[in-house]
Design a protein around this motif. Structure first.
Motif, mmCIF file in Angstrom:
data_model
loop_
_atom_site.group_PDB
_atom_site.id
_atom_site.type_symbol
_atom_site.label_atom_id
_atom_site.label_comp_id
_atom_site.label_asym_id
_atom_site.label_seq_id
_atom_site.Cartn_x
_atom_site.Cartn_y
_atom_site.Cartn_z
ATOM 1 N N LYS A 10 16.836 1.788 6.685
ATOM 2 C CA LYS A 10 15.922 1.750 7.824
ATOM 3 C C LYS A 10 15.089 0.481 7.740
ATOM 4 N N VAL A 11 14.851 -0.128 8.893
ATOM 5 C CA VAL A 11 14.039 -1.341 8.976
ATOM 6 C C VAL A 11 12.998 -1.141 10.070
ATOM 7 N N TYR A 12 11.761 -1.479 9.753
ATOM 8 C CA TYR A 12 10.683 -1.431 10.735
ATOM 9 C C TYR A 12 10.245 -2.855 11.011
ATOM 10 N N LEU A 13 10.194 -3.209 12.272
ATOM 11 C CA LEU A 13 9.724 -4.522 12.697
ATOM 12 C C LEU A 13 8.460 -4.325 13.515
ATOM 13 N N CYS A 14 7.593 -5.317 13.478
ATOM 14 C CA CYS A 14 6.336 -5.203 14.198
ATOM 15 C C CYS A 14 6.014 -6.532 14.867
ATOM 16 N N GLU B 109 -0.701 1.226 9.383
ATOM 17 C CA GLU B 109 -1.339 2.544 9.401
ATOM 18 C C GLU B 109 -0.322 3.625 9.787
ATOM 19 N N LYS B 110 0.518 3.341 10.767
ATOM 20 C CA LYS B 110 1.540 4.303 11.195
ATOM 21 C C LYS B 110 2.587 4.545 10.102
ATOM 22 N N LEU B 111 2.841 3.536 9.289
ATOM 23 C CA LEU B 111 3.903 3.607 8.276
ATOM 24 C C LEU B 111 3.397 3.987 6.890
ATOM 25 N N LYS B 112 2.161 4.374 6.770
ATOM 26 C CA LYS B 112 1.514 4.524 5.461
ATOM 27 C C LYS B 112 2.027 5.674 4.599
ATOM 28 N N ASN B 113 2.695 6.648 5.149
ATOM 29 C CA ASN B 113 3.093 7.811 4.372
ATOM 30 C C ASN B 113 4.436 7.659 3.681
ATOM 31 N N GLU B 114 4.949 6.468 3.616
ATOM 32 C CA GLU B 114 6.234 6.190 2.979
ATOM 33 C C GLU B 114 6.051 5.139 1.887
ATOM 34 N N LYS B 115 7.039 5.038 1.016
ATOM 35 C CA LYS B 115 7.120 3.955 0.028
ATOM 36 C C LYS B 115 8.256 3.049 0.471
ATOM 37 N N SER C 129 -3.852 -0.651 -0.638
ATOM 38 C CA SER C 129 -4.757 0.499 -0.554
ATOM 39 C C SER C 129 -4.028 1.760 -0.110
ATOM 40 N N GLN C 130 -2.953 1.606 0.655
ATOM 41 C CA GLN C 130 -2.166 2.754 1.105
ATOM 42 C C GLN C 130 -0.977 3.028 0.177
ATOM 43 N N ASP C 131 -0.871 2.252 -0.904
ATOM 44 C CA ASP C 131 0.164 2.447 -1.924
ATOM 45 C C ASP C 131 1.557 2.518 -1.293
ATOM 46 N N MET C 132 1.885 1.520 -0.489
ATOM 47 C CA MET C 132 3.119 1.525 0.301
ATOM 48 C C MET C 132 4.325 0.954 -0.430
ATOM 49 N N LEU C 133 4.108 0.196 -1.471
ATOM 50 C CA LEU C 133 5.214 -0.457 -2.173
ATOM 51 C C LEU C 133 5.778 0.468 -3.240
ATOM 52 N N SER C 134 7.104 0.659 -3.230
ATOM 53 C CA SER C 134 7.730 1.505 -4.242
ATOM 54 C C SER C 134 7.564 0.846 -5.620
ATOM 55 N N THR C 135 7.790 1.613 -6.674
ATOM 56 C CA THR C 135 7.593 1.120 -8.042
ATOM 57 C C THR C 135 8.356 -0.174 -8.301
ATOM 58 N N ASP C 136 9.582 -0.252 -7.864
ATOM 59 C CA ASP C 136 10.391 -1.458 -8.045
ATOM 60 C C ASP C 136 10.424 -2.299 -6.782
#
Length: 124
Positions: free
Chosen positions: A7-11, A46-52, A76-83
C-alpha cells in the motif's frame, strides 16, 4: 507500489498536482494499492497515525517550517516501524538533522537516508 509495496499513500494539497497524480495512478493500474490524500501533510499524517510504516518519504516545500512539523508528527505519533526508513528531502541538511536528533537516541551524521530504525546505515 509498482515495486511491490502492499500500500502507498500519497499526499498533496495542490488541486493541479492531484489531477496529475490521479492520472498517473490510473495509467499505472495501481488504483488498488495507491491512495491519494488531498490535503496538507500535517492533516494526512494525522489521518495515517494509527499504522506503522516501513518507508516514510517527506518532501515539503523548501524554506518552510513544514519539515520540522512533519518530522515531529512522524516521531510523536510513532509512525515508523522498527526497521523502517525515514527519507527527508530538504534544502537545509543541518536543520533537519538537528530536528531528527530531538526524537532519537542517535546522533545523525549523514543525510542520504536520515533514519533507519534506530541506527544509521553504514557509510558506503
Amino acid at each position: 507500489a509498482s515495486r511491490g509495496a502492499k500500500k502507498v499513500y500519497l499526499c498533496d494539497k495542490s488541486k493541479d498536482a492531484c489531477k496529475i497524480i490521479e492520472k498517473n495512478i490510473e495509467k499505472t493500474h495501481l488504483k488498488e494499492k495507491v491512495e491519494l490524500i488531498k490535503s496538507d501533510a500535517i492533516i494526512a499524517l494525522e489521518k495515517l497515525k494509527n499504522e506503522k510504516y516501513d518507508i516514510i518519504f517527506l518532501d515539503p516545500p523548501y524554506n518552510s517550517q513544514l519539515i520540522e512539523k512533519t518530522v515531529e508528527k512522524v516521531f510523536s505519533q510513532d509512525m515508523l516501524s522498527t526497521d523502517g526508513t525515514l527519507i527527508v528531502e530538504t534544502d537545509d541538511e543541518e536543520r533537519i538533522l538537528k530536528e531528527i536528533e530531538k526524537y532519537t537516541a542517535m546522533t545523525v551524521e549523514k543525510m542520504d537516508i536520515v533514519a533507519k530504525g534506530i541506527q544509521m546505515p553504514e557509510n558506503n
